[in-house]
Design an enzyme around this catalytic site. Structure first.
Site, PDB file in Angstrom:
ATOM      1  N   ARG A 199       0.839  -1.198   0.000  1.00 24.46           N
ATOM      2  CA  ARG A 199       0.000   0.000   0.000  1.00 24.46           C
ATOM      3  C   ARG A 199       0.877   1.253   0.000  1.00 24.46           C
ATOM      4  O   ARG A 199       0.584   2.230  -0.702  1.00 24.46           O
ATOM      5  CB  ARG A 199      -0.935  -0.001   1.203  1.00 24.46           C
TER       6      ARG A 199
ATOM      7  N   CYS B 267      -1.318   6.109   9.117  1.00 28.09           N
ATOM      8  CA  CYS B 267      -1.708   4.785   8.595  1.00 28.09           C
ATOM      9  C   CYS B 267      -2.858   4.989   7.629  1.00 28.09           C
ATOM     10  O   CYS B 267      -2.860   5.941   6.858  1.00 28.09           O
ATOM     11  CB  CYS B 267      -2.083   3.850   9.748  1.00 28.09           C
TER      12      CYS B 267
END
Length: 280
Positions: free
Chosen positions: A177, A236
């Protein structure tokens, strides 16, 4: 080194009957499973208070489970029976996931005596400690004073300034990611990372739902090129696993790492924020 933010299951078992201890069961449904049922209903630590991260949030924000204003948080804690002067122990049903977020929320609201149960409910069950499946008796309202600690909360502007000035931003998302090779679990987000950010997937700090020893955590931060003597902001996907990074930093003695509350859901969901791809 500062007092560890973690407590053991044995410590809690010995202190559970203390009137000054309040146990909090943190809950957040997994991304993509918004209708998942809380494990609280099937069994929880006796007397534990259920803390729904989605419900105890800023409901005026379009971003998921953002930190609520201090006066709202105070009101919600009073209704839950959590008050000033108590020692708060947070756990979750995974081992270590949403408990770190709730630990950070309390700290951001000025609470100092708040800890995370290392290993959470799985370790508690494994060791044969008591479990109950009935709601605890209603608690009377207690006075709770929330004072927002801005030093533990980062917004988009603070993160953008940090990146521009060369300050450290540490991303807890997976390497795929972060690099932009794997899709984001939330629809509508661009892939990649903030230019200049470092990457340390939160999973590399855990071992079977428990935080790794402090020396192993320090090695992981070193391997991620993080200088723990300098300020760092954690981030995050939506401000949850970033709190695991901040918790791990606190275990190693760096207890003032703010969480970027909006995280990639905010940054990657805009069209005016720069994005980089590839490895850190």
């Amino acid at each position: 080194m500062a007092l560890s933010p973690l407590v053991s299951t044995q410590w809690l078992a010995e202190k559970l009957a203390s009137p000054d201890i309040v146990v909090v069961n943190a809950w957040l449904p997994p991304v993509g499973k918004p209708n998942a049922e809380p494990e609280y209903r099937d069994g929880h630590i006796p007397g534990a208070i259920f803390f729904d991260v989605n419900a105890i949030s800023d409901t005026t924000s379009d971003l998921p489970h953002m930190l609520p204003p201090a006066h709202v948080f105070s009101s919600m804690m009073r209704r839950l029976g959590i008050g000033d002067g108590q020692t708060i122990v947070v756990y979750d049903g995974v081992g270590l996931y949403s408990a770190a977020r709730v630990w950070w929320m309390f700290r951001a609201m000025g609470v100092e005596q708040v800890f995370v149960l290392d290993g959470g409910l799985p370790k508690w069950r494994e060791e044969g400690h008591p479990i109950e499946d009935m709601p605890p008796p209603p608690r009377g309202e207690r006075h709770f004073t929330a004072r927002l600690n801005n030093g533990l909360v980062a917004n988009l502007d603070k993160v953008a300034q940090a990146l521009t000035s060369g300050a450290q931003v540490l991303d807890a998302r997976s390497r795929g990611r972060f690099a932009g090779t794997d899709p984001e679990p939330r629809a509508g987000l661009r892939s990649g990372h903030m230019p200049g950010a470092l990457n340390l997937p939160f999973t590399e700090l855990l071992d079977d739902g428990r935080m790794k020893p402090a020396d192993e955590l320090a090695s992981a931060f070193d391997a991620a090129s993080l200088d723990r003597s300098r300020p760092v902001i954690t981030t995050c996907g939506s401000g949850v696993t970033a709190a695991i990074l901040s918790l791990a930093l606190a275990v190693t003695g760096h207890d003032k790492a703010p969480v970027y509350d909006g995280s990639w859901t905010e940054w990657g969901g805009r069209d005016d924020t720069p994005i980089a791809t590839g490895e850190a």
